[in-house]
Motif scaffolding. Structure first.
Motif, mmCIF file in Angstrom:
data_model
loop_
_atom_site.group_PDB
_atom_site.id
_atom_site.type_symbol
_atom_site.label_atom_id
_atom_site.label_comp_id
_atom_site.label_asym_id
_atom_site.label_seq_id
_atom_site.Cartn_x
_atom_site.Cartn_y
_atom_site.Cartn_z
ATOM 1 N N MET A 95 24.182 16.418 6.867
ATOM 2 C CA MET A 95 24.007 15.811 5.547
ATOM 3 C C MET A 95 22.855 16.423 4.752
ATOM 4 O O MET A 95 22.816 16.312 3.534
ATOM 5 C CB MET A 95 23.757 14.303 5.695
ATOM 6 C CG MET A 95 24.935 13.524 6.258
ATOM 7 S SD MET A 95 24.498 11.808 6.659
ATOM 8 C CE MET A 95 24.129 11.130 5.022
ATOM 9 N N ALA A 96 21.917 17.057 5.433
ATOM 10 C CA ALA A 96 20.682 17.514 4.784
ATOM 11 C C ALA A 96 20.942 18.640 3.788
ATOM 12 O O ALA A 96 21.659 19.594 4.085
ATOM 13 C CB ALA A 96 19.685 17.984 5.838
ATOM 14 N N THR A 97 20.312 18.540 2.610
ATOM 15 C CA THR A 97 20.436 19.580 1.584
ATOM 16 C C THR A 97 19.079 20.137 1.161
ATOM 17 O O THR A 97 19.025 20.953 0.240
ATOM 18 C CB THR A 97 21.158 19.032 0.334
ATOM 19 O OG1 THR A 97 20.361 17.984 -0.256
ATOM 20 C CG2 THR A 97 22.534 18.485 0.678
ATOM 21 N N GLY A 98 17.999 19.693 1.787
ATOM 22 C CA GLY A 98 16.677 20.189 1.430
ATOM 23 C C GLY A 98 16.425 21.586 1.973
ATOM 24 O O GLY A 98 17.227 22.140 2.743
ATOM 25 N N ASP A 99 15.309 22.170 1.575
ATOM 26 C CA ASP A 99 14.891 23.468 2.118
ATOM 27 C C ASP A 99 14.320 23.311 3.523
ATOM 28 O O ASP A 99 14.412 24.231 4.341
ATOM 29 C CB ASP A 99 13.841 24.102 1.197
ATOM 30 C CG ASP A 99 14.404 24.402 -0.173
ATOM 31 O OD1 ASP A 99 15.162 25.373 -0.303
ATOM 32 O OD2 ASP A 99 14.104 23.649 -1.122
ATOM 33 N N TYR A 100 13.705 22.150 3.772
ATOM 34 C CA TYR A 100 13.153 21.828 5.091
ATOM 35 C C TYR A 100 13.633 20.449 5.502
ATOM 36 O O TYR A 100 13.933 19.595 4.654
ATOM 37 C CB TYR A 100 11.615 21.845 5.071
ATOM 38 C CG TYR A 100 11.042 23.239 5.048
ATOM 39 C CD1 TYR A 100 10.784 23.938 6.223
ATOM 40 C CD2 TYR A 100 10.791 23.878 3.843
ATOM 41 C CE1 TYR A 100 10.290 25.227 6.207
ATOM 42 C CE2 TYR A 100 10.301 25.170 3.810
ATOM 43 C CZ TYR A 100 10.053 25.840 5.003
ATOM 44 O OH TYR A 100 9.578 27.117 4.979
#
Length: 272
Positions: A95-100
């Protein structure tokens, strides 16, 4: 023809992933620590194992407050049965869409309101020094807290100034809650569900090994970045966790090196 100035890089987005199951007594503290961050580019992914208590009510109230915030974060929640902690963490990775991404589970908190700003600044400084490449991992120190969130002590193991995958021969020197992994690397390095209690240890090593093959650096934030609830699953299943960690170390560092290191651990404990 004059050279064009390069376009500015977009701000880094940080995904905080929280995995829960019947965690109503603890989740509010974790949510509050994310809500209070002065860094605006935050995604909070909450993966719940179909809790039967008030965990989801707390999450829904959080989403309502966030929708009215002056600078709202991105908040996403998935609630469904899973096959354990690390299966839920793999869902959060998807689900993660961040850079970190960092995993901050119920009861754990970011150390202060500027924690994510410090992480982002560390990553940006490293990118500038490394020809535009972001570090694979940004990491920091950890404090242990009790069930009420009260400070107990610094974590016994402390991160080195220069972290590589080989550093974990000495144990998990960086707490999982203080380990900010580049999300593209994390997407390619899922948790190994063969391990019930120490898949995070294995995951960190494999991710840093992948980063090493790509010539990427890891960056020390040089500060406390996480307050870790001392009674986590690994603590409650200490003996089983140690057995898994031994097998993981043998897999990555070899049997001879692992046995020698454990003999040193025993000798050091006796001397102390």
């Amino acid at each position: 023809m004059p050279k064009r100035n390069p376009l500015p890089m977009p701000p880094l987005k940080i995904t905080v992933a929280t995995v829960t199951y019947n965690a109503a007594a603890l989740i509010e503290r974790t949510i509050a620590s994310v809500e209070s961050q002065d860094y605006p580019y935050v995604e909070h992914v909450i993966v719940d194992g179909n809790s039967q208590d008030d965990t989801l009510a707390a999450v829904h109230h959080y989403q309502e407050r966030n929708s009215l915030a002056k600078v709202p974060h991105e908040v996403a929640c998935l609630s469904e049965p899973d096959h354990g902690l690390y299966d839920a963490m793999n869902k959060a990775l998807d689900m993660a869409t961040g850079d970190y991404i960092v995993f901050l589970n119920a009861g754990d908190t970011l150390h202060d309101d500027a924690t994510l700003s410090k992480i982002a600044a560390t990553a940006e400084n490293c990118r500038e020094a490394d020809g535009g490449r972001l570090p694979a991992v940004v990491y920091g120190h950890t404090h242990l807290v009790d069930a009420e969130g009260r400070y107990i002590a610094p974590r016994r193991l402390t991160p080195p100034k220069k972290l590589t995958w080989r550093s974990f021969r000495q144990g998990m020197l960086v707490c999982h809650q203080a380990f900010y992994a580049r999300t593209d690397l994390a997407h390619a390095t899922k948790y190994d569900l063969r391990y019930r209690f120490s898949a995070d240890f294995d995951w960190c090593i494999r991710l840093m090994r992948r980063a090493g093959r790509e010539g990427l650096h890891n960056a020390d934030a040089g500060d406390v970045v996480a307050d870790y609830l001392s009674e986590g699953m690994t603590t409650r299943h200490h003996k089983a966790s140690l057995g898994e960690r031994f097998r993981i170390m043998c897999r990555h560092y070899g049997v001879v090196s692992t046995v020698a290191m454990h003999l040193w651990f025993c000798l050091r404990a006796i001397v102390k």
